[in-house]
Design a protein around this motif. Sequence first.
Motif, PDB file in Angstrom:
ATOM      1  N   CYS A  47       6.823   3.334  10.968  1.00 57.44           N
ATOM      2  CA  CYS A  47       7.756   2.775   9.959  1.00 57.44           C
ATOM      3  C   CYS A  47       8.950   2.587  10.984  1.00 57.44           C
ATOM      4  O   CYS A  47      10.247   3.095  11.842  1.00 57.44           O
ATOM      5  N   PRO A  84       3.338  -7.680  -1.750  1.00 56.96           N
ATOM      6  CA  PRO A  84       2.851  -6.259  -1.843  1.00 56.96           C
ATOM      7  C   PRO A  84       3.524  -5.139  -2.803  1.00 56.96           C
ATOM      8  O   PRO A  84       3.210  -4.849  -3.917  1.00 56.96           O
ATOM      9  N   LEU A  95       0.121   2.030  -4.369  1.00 60.68           N
ATOM     10  CA  LEU A  95       0.318   1.782  -3.097  1.00 60.68           C
ATOM     11  C   LEU A  95      -0.568   0.493  -2.291  1.00 60.68           C
ATOM     12  O   LEU A  95      -2.026  -0.108  -3.193  1.00 60.68           O
ATOM     13  N   TYR A  96       0.194  -0.886  -1.945  1.00 64.36           N
ATOM     14  CA  TYR A  96      -0.426  -2.218  -1.597  1.00 64.36           C
ATOM     15  C   TYR A  96      -0.158  -1.777   0.086  1.00 64.36           C
ATOM     16  O   TYR A  96       0.906  -0.934   0.336  1.00 64.36           O
ATOM     17  N   THR A  97      -1.129  -2.227   0.907  1.00 67.14           N
ATOM     18  CA  THR A  97      -0.617  -2.192   1.867  1.00 67.14           C
ATOM     19  C   THR A  97      -1.462  -3.858   2.968  1.00 67.14           C
ATOM     20  O   THR A  97      -2.160  -4.246   2.625  1.00 67.14           O
ATOM     21  N   GLN A  99      -2.305  -4.686   7.016  1.00 59.50           N
ATOM     22  CA  GLN A  99      -2.594  -4.023   7.731  1.00 59.50           C
ATOM     23  C   GLN A  99      -2.468  -4.986   8.993  1.00 59.50           C
ATOM     24  O   GLN A  99      -1.055  -3.899  10.214  1.00 59.50           O
ATOM     25  N   SER A 122       3.070  -5.702  10.589  1.00 60.05           N
ATOM     26  CA  SER A 122       1.724  -4.272   8.840  1.00 60.05           C
ATOM     27  C   SER A 122       3.099  -4.108   8.099  1.00 60.05           C
ATOM     28  O   SER A 122       4.534  -3.879   8.492  1.00 60.05           O
ATOM     29  N   MET A 124       3.518  -1.344   3.637  1.00 58.61           N
ATOM     30  CA  MET A 124       2.948  -1.081   3.041  1.00 58.61           C
ATOM     31  C   MET A 124       4.083  -0.671   1.797  1.00 58.61           C
ATOM     32  O   MET A 124       5.240  -1.388   1.732  1.00 58.61           O
ATOM     33  N   ASN A 139       9.363  -0.875   0.153  1.00 65.30           N
ATOM     34  CA  ASN A 139       8.845  -1.001   1.016  1.00 65.30           C
ATOM     35  C   ASN A 139       8.951  -0.255   2.457  1.00 65.30           C
ATOM     36  O   ASN A 139      10.372  -0.125   3.208  1.00 65.30           O
ATOM     37  N   TYR A 141       7.919  -1.537   6.920  1.00 65.98           N
ATOM     38  CA  TYR A 141       7.928  -2.349   7.765  1.00 65.98           C
ATOM     39  C   TYR A 141       6.856  -1.558   8.899  1.00 65.98           C
ATOM     40  O   TYR A 141       7.975  -0.896   9.667  1.00 65.98           O
ATOM     41  N   PHE A 148      -0.300   1.529   9.821  1.00 66.93           N
ATOM     42  CA  PHE A 148      -0.145   2.098   9.729  1.00 66.93           C
ATOM     43  C   PHE A 148      -1.284   2.967   9.052  1.00 66.93           C
ATOM     44  O   PHE A 148      -2.102   2.589   8.666  1.00 66.93           O
ATOM     45  N   GLN A 153      -0.048   6.576   5.335  1.00 67.08           N
ATOM     46  CA  GLN A 153      -0.192   6.207   4.147  1.00 67.08           C
ATOM     47  C   GLN A 153      -0.075   6.997   3.059  1.00 67.08           C
ATOM     48  O   GLN A 153       1.064   6.919   2.042  1.00 67.08           O
TER      49      GLN A 153
END
Length: 234
Positions: A47, A84, A95-97, A99, A122, A124, A139, A141, A148, A153
């Motif tokens: 992150c 996301p 959860l949204y990602t 990648q 990427s 999440m 968020n 990044y 990630f 995650q």
Amino acid sequence: MTQESGEVWEKFAVALADMARDLLAQDSVKATLDRIVDHASVLINGCDEAGILTVRRGEVSALAATSDVVRRADRIQQDLREGPCFDAVAEREQLYTIQDLRKPHAKWSHFAPELRKLGMGSMMGFLLFTEDDALGALNVYSRTPNMFDETAQQAGWILASHAAVAFSASRTHQQLAHALETRHEIGEAMGILMERHGLSEENAFSVLKKASQDHNIKLRDIARKVCETGDRPA
């Protein structure tokens, strides 16, 4: 689980406990949110930046951010109404990602390229929620694509769960403090009206309430004015 993996999670658990104590020590909702994003940037592997936003009636509000880049990303989600974290809050997904922001993304075809322009590879999005309320989204990044993995995650989800509880507790504490302060001001204003204008307790409250309704001003603000001037509201 390997020994190395176990040691990593053990260190994460200790750091998470430290985070929980730190969040509870903050004296405001804003300070709590600022500390959440700071901890996320340290505890989630890969992150580089983090932020918290909320969506109310389709409007995005940035609550905390580690940098202006995150704030710009939040504004992009607001302007495009996609992304996301926008979906995490709007659709209650945990959860949204994304990648790899270098590749076309079918669901967020406009948002992903704009985020890439900001130098991100990427990201999440984690829903911040408790049993009673959805509070917003965290968020996370990274400037590197495919950063990630499943471990990141899981760490992000655990951190977001703890953060949501601290966020909710801080907000409840602030609301309670606000309510107590309001009650004190109203009581003081009623006392002034009773002493200086010869009103009963019931009539003093009725005067404040009617002035609030007639002028469309919050009861607390009416009470504060009475406390400052000693005058009976028109």
